[in-house]
Scaffold this active site. Structure first.
Site, PDB file in Angstrom:
ATOM      1  N   HIS A 128     -11.928 -45.623  20.750  1.00  0.00           N
ATOM      2  CA  HIS A 128     -12.031 -44.963  22.054  1.00  0.00           C
ATOM      3  C   HIS A 128     -11.881 -43.445  21.951  1.00  0.00           C
ATOM      4  CE1 HIS A 128     -12.590 -45.056  26.250  1.00  0.00           C
ATOM      5  NE2 HIS A 128     -11.974 -46.199  26.507  1.00  0.00           N
ATOM      6  N   ARG A 129     -11.431 -42.942  20.807  1.00  0.00           N
ATOM      7  CA  ARG A 129     -11.360 -41.493  20.623  1.00  0.00           C
ATOM      8  C   ARG A 129     -12.766 -40.894  20.497  1.00  0.00           C
ATOM      9  NH1 ARG A 129      -7.858 -41.158  15.295  1.00  0.00           N
ATOM     10  NH2 ARG A 129      -9.490 -42.657  14.758  1.00  0.00           N
TER      11      ARG A 129
END
Length: 418
Positions: free
Chosen positions: A387-388
């Site tokens: 998700h980064r």
């Protein structure tokens, strides 16, 4: 004399000792395997560059050994033959034999530069091949002298054997090992491949904020296409599974959504978008999970990918994977459908940013565009993203791109240039 762990690969400075292949007091010949070591999940044999008698083993299985650290001590054959006395010239030659070799002949193969090469019976020069290659050739009944080696100086590699063997022969050569799920009331030492897997999984979950995305896909046309092509490919010695089609679909989706074919360089604070497509394929082996890599998958057709998958999986199950076959992946695919699973939440193979788990293909009723019920072959696609790097909407776009490719499977057969 001391024998130290030689260089075993570029950028590799240590390895784990898996098991000894000799014992103290044993007499060894040049080129005889001394031990098995593991690095990056690749297991390799360390051959002996000397002839002599082992006097002591200086490391224990499961121990991390650094390059240059003493593995064992021995007495050379010349010293034993002379009753413990060795001439300075002989000692110098023996020490020279122990020196680390060039990268081309690091610990995976025996040295052959200590004198003129002697011809075998019939005037043929001896075949250059690693012990693991010779062992597999013996099991398959293949004459190595009839093979043109593709390695350095004509050395025969494992992949040189693949075109000469059919799938049944490969399966017969690989001894089927019953799964070992443990024994109640005992302890298992965390070492070898299991320790490497544990370290990788902890690193991934500790470092990467995972999120999962699941979609279903109608693969009726893919099932029909594969059934129609299977016999033709089998006639050419290729086992055609669904996996090559999924790899081609993923590569096309990665080109459409390049951010998913990336890694996060935390030190520089940069997202590195890769321009090559190296697809890891998770393989269950008797020793544990391994992820061999199909390099440059975008440049291979369905048949070439199928051959490469078979070569990589056979080597992994036999414990003979090369280090270069296990590194460099940019995206990973795993299959839970082989074991009956429908949906999974796979752990990302760090430092990649995404992974796909393929579920079991199931026939069930679905509604068509006109509202009529028809039978369809359906599969769930389970994706995990970092998700980064990849937002939820981007993950959905990527998932949709895979589905779109799988629903038009004939296009996956086209050459990469089109």
């Amino acid at each position: 004399m001391d024998f130290a762990l030689p260089e075993i690969g570029e950028g590799v400075y240590e390895a784990e000792l898996i098991r000894w292949l000799i014992e103290a007091g044993a007499e060894v010949k040049r080129g005889q395997p001394l031990a098995e070591v593991m690095t990056d999940k690749a297991t390799m044999e360390v051959p002996s560059p000397f002839a002599g008698t082992i006097t002591a083993l200086r490391a224990q299985p499961g121990q991390e050994i650094k390059v240059g650290q003493t593995l064992l001590t021995y007495e050379s054959a010349a010293k034993v033959a002379s009753g413990g006395r060795q001439s300075p010239v002989a000692a110098k030659k023996e020490q020279g034999a122990d020196a680390p070799r060039s990268p081309a002949v690091r610990a995976t193969v025996p040295t052959m530069n200590n004198g003129p090469v002697r011809a075998e019976a019939g005037g043929r020069l001896p075949v250059k091949a690693a012990p693991s290659v010779r062992q597999l050739a013996r099991k398959l009944g293949i004459d190595l002298t009839a093979i043109h080696g593709s390695g350095p100086e004509g050395r025969v590699l494992i992949e040189d054997l693949t075109p000469r063997i059919q799938a049944p022969a490969i399966q017969a050569a690989l001894v089927e090992v019953a799964p070992d799920y443990g024994k109640p009331g005992t302890r298992i030492k965390l070492q070898g491949l299991r320790r490497t897997i544990a370290q990788r999984m902890v690193l991934s979950k500790k470092t990467i904020p995972h999120y999962s995305y699941v979609d279903e896909c109608d693969v009726t046309n893919l099932v029909r296409l594969r059934e129609g092509l299977r016999d033709a490919y089998a006639g050419a010695g290729v086992k055609l599974t669904y996996l090559p089609f999924f790899i081609k679909a993923v590569v096309a989706a990665l080109k459409e959504v390049p951010i998913v074919n990336s890694s996060l360089d935390e030190e520089s604070g940069e997202i590195v978008l890769h321009d090559r497509y190296h697809i890891g394929v998770a393989a269950a082996t008797p020793a544990g999970l391994m992820v061999p890599v199909v390099h440059d998958a975008d440049q291979k057709d369905i048949g070439a990918i199928a051959r490469e998958i078979e070569r990589l999986s056979c080597a992994a199950r036999a414990g003979k994977s090369r280090r270069e076959d296990l590194v460099g992946g940019t995206f990973t695919i795993t299959s839970v459908g082989n074991f009956g699973g429908l949906i999974a939440t796979p752990v990302i193979n760090h430092p990649e940013v995404a992974i796909l788990a393929i579920g079991k293909i199931v026939k069930r009723p679905v509604y068509d565009a006109d509202g009529h019920i028809r039978p369809a072959d359906m599969v769930y696609l389970s994706l995990s993203f970092d998700h980064r790097v990849v937002d939820g909407a981007v993950g959905a776009v990527f998932g949709n791109a895979i589905v779109r490719q799988l629903q038009n499977p004939a296009a996956l057969l086209l050459p990469a240039q089109l």
